[in-house]
Design an enzyme around this catalytic site. Structure first.
Site, mmCIF file in Angstrom:
data_model
loop_
_atom_site.group_PDB
_atom_site.id
_atom_site.type_symbol
_atom_site.label_atom_id
_atom_site.label_comp_id
_atom_site.label_asym_id
_atom_site.label_seq_id
_atom_site.Cartn_x
_atom_site.Cartn_y
_atom_site.Cartn_z
ATOM 1 N N TRP A 66 -3.585 1.646 -2.495
ATOM 2 C CA TRP A 66 -2.726 2.663 -3.384
ATOM 3 C C TRP A 66 -1.498 2.458 -3.761
ATOM 4 O O TRP A 66 -0.818 3.027 -4.297
ATOM 5 C CB TRP A 66 -2.788 4.175 -2.635
ATOM 6 C CG TRP A 66 -1.890 3.933 -1.282
ATOM 7 C CD1 TRP A 66 -1.565 2.911 -0.435
ATOM 8 C CD2 TRP A 66 -1.158 4.957 -0.991
ATOM 9 N NE1 TRP A 66 -0.636 3.407 0.391
ATOM 10 C CE2 TRP A 66 -0.259 4.495 0.036
ATOM 11 C CE3 TRP A 66 -0.792 6.474 -1.303
ATOM 12 C CZ2 TRP A 66 0.651 5.387 0.957
ATOM 13 C CZ3 TRP A 66 0.017 7.094 -0.777
ATOM 14 C CH2 TRP A 66 1.061 6.561 0.217
ATOM 15 N N ASP A 67 -1.201 1.113 -3.445
ATOM 16 C CA ASP A 67 0.424 0.812 -4.001
ATOM 17 C C ASP A 67 0.746 0.905 -5.511
ATOM 18 O O ASP A 67 1.892 0.826 -5.730
ATOM 19 C CB ASP A 67 0.729 -0.819 -3.472
ATOM 20 C CG ASP A 67 0.383 -1.017 -2.057
ATOM 21 O OD1 ASP A 67 -0.712 -0.699 -1.555
ATOM 22 O OD2 ASP A 67 1.441 -1.233 -1.225
ATOM 23 N N GLU B 115 -1.356 5.693 9.019
ATOM 24 C CA GLU B 115 -2.576 5.217 9.481
ATOM 25 C C GLU B 115 -2.541 5.151 11.010
ATOM 26 O O GLU B 115 -3.604 4.460 11.637
ATOM 27 C CB GLU B 115 -2.972 3.901 9.008
ATOM 28 C CG GLU B 115 -3.016 3.927 7.441
ATOM 29 C CD GLU B 115 -2.587 2.489 6.928
ATOM 30 O OE1 GLU B 115 -2.104 1.542 7.118
ATOM 31 O OE2 GLU B 115 -3.500 2.336 5.793
ATOM 32 N N LYS C 274 3.161 6.045 11.267
ATOM 33 C CA LYS C 274 3.539 4.901 11.062
ATOM 34 C C LYS C 274 4.171 4.753 9.594
ATOM 35 O O LYS C 274 5.234 3.728 9.414
ATOM 36 C CB LYS C 274 2.143 3.860 10.585
ATOM 37 C CG LYS C 274 2.327 2.514 9.918
ATOM 38 C CD LYS C 274 0.921 2.000 9.427
ATOM 39 C CE LYS C 274 1.121 0.455 8.855
ATOM 40 N NZ LYS C 274 -0.131 0.114 8.303
ATOM 41 N N GLN C 275 4.196 5.645 8.753
ATOM 42 C CA GLN C 275 4.836 5.748 7.528
ATOM 43 C C GLN C 275 4.880 7.127 7.122
ATOM 44 O O GLN C 275 4.013 8.154 7.635
ATOM 45 C CB GLN C 275 4.297 4.777 6.429
ATOM 46 C CG GLN C 275 2.875 5.142 6.107
ATOM 47 C CD GLN C 275 2.165 4.013 4.983
ATOM 48 O OE1 GLN C 275 2.705 3.891 4.298
ATOM 49 N NE2 GLN C 275 0.734 3.859 5.357
#
Length: 798
Positions: free
Chosen positions: A353-354, A492, A613-614
């Site tokens: 998805w970057d 994630e 994680k993010q």
């Protein structure tokens, strides 16, 4: 510090892998890592050349099951150039005494150079200078120049210049237990007086790659009869023996061509590689045209900031790698944008998805590239439809990891290097990748106004993704709302509830809100079509009014969980998880970015804790303004107030390990207007993600292109407050305290604009492009900017 040049002034074996990734040269068609030409693949060096979209599948038995992985293939190493003085050793920095060393990546010209002066065991001192480029204009060509100067000796010297097709994929340590031999040699041989060639084929995908190389001596003399070709299966080289004279340079040019069987307008890869090699100019001629192409690119794509040279240099390094990964050479190659560039084998070269972080930069400069890259998704729409049906869903289900065909490439198991255990990989449950694709399509249109693309391709993709989300949404009598169950969000660390056998989480807030945005956008997109095209498209995909009416119902009743008042819950029951001992784990481990690996190695799991994680919920504040979020939440029947943003940002910032390089980009963006100092500190960390390898050893496997693009977009859109709303180009500058001015060029709907902002003023000038007026707004001021004119605004007390 020269803000155009990345410099290393010493040799450090421990840093070579990182430098090789950062010094990769490419042109959107192929890329070659910045490895030394004398280097073999080892724990220090890793030569790698990768074709955009050059994949192959192999099977391996892992943990009692056969797994199949599709990998970006490491192609034959064309760099090989080695030499040794008579009676001495082959040049090798690991065994030589280094007297002087300097390596430079010149981003303005797209040239990698290295100078080494060394002393061998016989006390002979030699200076070796290397220059290399991958041609930005002539997509099939690359070249390197090697100059060897004996400083205090004379004698004979043996030189090898070759092509090595015996290489395997071994650039990622945790993949080394998997099968990795992707290439078979079909042909090898010589042509002309100084040429060698190699033709290989991938073992499963049948992709043929041809390389041809000519090694030309332009200064010095080959001993009579001492030029010959040496061959082994899959490996061919030219050997030359020369008379070396003290203080007299020996200069070589190695000119390389690369073609594949996937190329357009060719007869046969090997024939075309040899033909282009024979008619090619020399190193200097190729270099001149290559530099010209980079001059043209930088004229449109540079972003100039008045910050210290290091910050400007890193920003340009990120732009440089963006432009090397996708360029006009990428158009019609049918490739996406890999998360790690074409710079290494991490993530197997797959597309995630970057793009969400990459396309905004391209949209404002080279939108034709975005269009081409979106067509990569459109061509895989049939595969996405099949995937949706197989999952019992409607519409199109795009994969979390995409490669050649559009099937789901996410592996079934992954290795935790801390514990050595293979674990189930449930990341394919990240359905939000579909929303990212729809978001990218819509914002490409918003920036370019390309109605033809939308009518032909874009709206169909958005509609099918809307269908997917509508079918994912199920009615809950308990909540009296529609819910989306069994998914993963961007964070994630959580793939299931504690103790649950079945993976997946319910009502991930980011996924649910994005689903509503997609459904609303799909309805809006239909209004862009002419009545005839709208009718045709509806008939083609079988979309009727009953289905769109259900979309409206899902929009009105989508569930978004909250806790502690106005904290948006990352997912249902998030607040029931335990708080985490951040201080204790930092004291114990230091770097806890990859907390998931640490906990698993301890026999624990992040599923039990409020850790991320993010950015997950915070992604909503990254993608949408407060006004847009108010519209979305109001449509769902929830109250949204701007003050909620700060509360949610603080709540989740305190619970994030930033285990993804994307996380710092997002957190910096959402803090930019409320806490400039803190936002700048987080932005600096985003800038340093790769150049300092902040994840402790991942960049050597491939750069993090999303984080690079995101940091550039921070300056482009966040610092300028650049938005396009209802036909008006809006600016709302918020320059970081460490920057005094920003200047750049942007292209919007066919017109180029020069934008210069300082702490006191903002000036926009209309340049080349379509001769039409554009409405420009700053704060409450709105002006119509005529072609060739400028408009200025004062920024007092901002």
């Amino acid at each position: 510090m020269d803000p155009w040049i990345l410099v290393y002034d010493s040799y450090d074996p421990a840093e070579e892998g990182l430098r090789e990734a950062l010094c990769t040269l490419g042109n959107g068609y192929f890329a070659t890592r910045g490895a030394a030409p004398e280097a073999w693949a080892s724990n220090v060096h890793y030569p790698g050349t990768y074709l955009a979209g050059g994949y192959n599948r192999l099977k391996t038995e892992v943990a009692g099951r056969v797994v199949e992985n599709e990998d970006l293939v490491n192609l034959p190493n064309w760099l090989i150039f080695r030499f040794k003085p008579e009676g001495g050793d082959w040049f090798n920095l690991m065994s030589a005494e280094i007297v002087a060393y300097r390596q430079e990546l010149d981003m303005k010209q797209g040239v990698l150079s290295r100078m080494v002066r060394y002393r061998d065991r016989q006390k002979r001192e030699t200076t070796v200078a290397f220059r290399r480029f991958v041609h930005m204009g002539s997509m099939h060509q690359a070249a390197q120049e090697i100059t060897i100067t004996p400083e205090n000796w004379s004698g004979r010297i043996t030189v090898h210049s070759g092509l090595d097709g015996t290489i395997v994929n071994s650039g990622v340590e945790r993949y080394r237990q998997l099968n990795s031999k992707h290439l078979e040699t079909l042909k090898q041989g010589v042509f002309g007086e100084d040429g060698i060639y190699l033709l290989v084929e991938t073992t499963q995908s049948g992709l043929r790659i041809a390389q041809a190389a000519r090694t030309i001596l332009t200064a010095g003399t080959i001993v009579e009869g001492e030029r010959r070709v040496v061959e082994q299966p899959g490996y061919i080289l030219t050997e030359m023996v020369l008379d070396a004279v003290q203080n007299t340079p020996l200069r070589f040019e190695k000119l390389v061509t690369l073609f594949s069987s996937r190329d357009f307008a060719i007869s046969e890869p090997l024939l075309d590689a040899i033909e282009l090699s024979q008619r090619s100019g020399g190193f200097d001629d190729l270099l001149r045209s290559h530099v010209t192409e980079w001059d043209h690119l930088w004229d449109r794509c540079d972003i100039n900031i008045s910050a210290n040279g290091c910050t400007q240099m890193i920003l340009r390094l990120h732009i440089f790698h963006l432009l090397q990964t996708v360029s006009r050479n990428s158009i019609d190659l049918d490739t996406g944008v890999p998360a790690r560039g074409w710079h290494g084998e991490a993530y197997r070269g797959h597309i995630f998805w970057d793009e969400l972080f990459i396309f905004p930069y391209l949209n404002f400069r080279i939108p034709v590239l975005t269009r081409s890259l979106l067509l990569y998704r459109y061509r895989r729409l049939p595969a996405a439809r099949v995937a949706a049906r197989q999952a019992g869903l409607s519409g199109a289900l795009f994969p979390w990891q995409s490669g050649s065909t559009g099937r789901e490439e996410t592996q079934h198991v992954h290795l935790n290097p801390k514990s050595g255990r293979w674990l189930p990989d449930n990341s394919h449950l990240q359905r939000h990748v579909n929303a990212a694709i729809a978001y990218n399509v819509w914002h490409y249109y918003d920036t370019t106004g390309d109605k033809e693309f939308m009518a032909t391709y874009g709206i169909e993709m958005i509609l099918e993704i809307a269908r997917l989300y509508a079918s994912l949404a199920t009615w809950s009598e308990r909540s009296g709302r529609h819910e989306i169950l069994g998914v993963m969000g961007p964070d994630e660390y959580h793939d299931r509830y504690p103790g649950a056998e079945k993976p997946g989480l319910n009502n991930n807030a980011y996924t649910n809100v994005m689903a509503v945005w997609v459904l609303r956008t799909a309805l809006k997109a239909l209004d862009l079509l002419s009545p005839g095209r709208s009718r045709d498209l509806r008939e083609s995909i079988g979309l009727d009014s009953a289905e769109t009416e259900r979309w409206q119902d899902v929009i009105r009743t989508m569930r978004v969980p909250f806790h502690d008042g106005d904290i948006i819950s990352q997912f249902e029951e998030y607040e029931t998880l335990a708080e985490f001992d951040w201080e204790g784990y930092r004291a114990k481990y230091g770097d806890i970015q990859r907390l998931d690996r640490i906990l698993e190695a301890e026999g624990d799991t992040p599923n039990r804790y409020r850790v991320s994680k993010q950015a997950d919920v915070i992604m909503l504040f990254y993608l949408f303004s407060a006004e847009e979020l108010d519209e979305l939440f109001t449509a769902m029947g929830y109250r949204f107030e701007p003050r909620m943003i700060h509360r949610n940002v603080e709540y989740y910032a305190a619970r994030s390990s930033h285990g993804s390089t994307l996380s710092n980009v997002v957190h910096s963006w959402v803090m930019a207007r409320s806490d400039r100092h803190r936002a700048w500190q987080v932005f600096r960390r985003a800038l340093e993600s790769d150049i300092c390898d902040i994840q402790g050893g991942t960049t050597h496997e491939g750069i993090h292109l999303g984080a690079m693009a995101g940091s550039v977009d921070m300056i482009q859109r966040c610092s300028l407050g650049l938005r396009f709303i209802k036909g008006v180009l809006q600016f709302n500058p918020c320059i970081p305290d460490s920057i005094d001015s920003i200047s750049m060029r942007i292209k919007h709907r066919g017109t180029w604009f020069d934008v210069v902002t300082t702490r006191d003023s903002l000036m926009i000038s209309s340049g080349e492009g379509e001769p039409k007026p554009v409405r420009i707004r700053f704060a409450d001021e709105e002006h119509t900017l005529e072609p060739g004119k400028s408009v200025s605004f004062r920024l007092e007390n901002r």
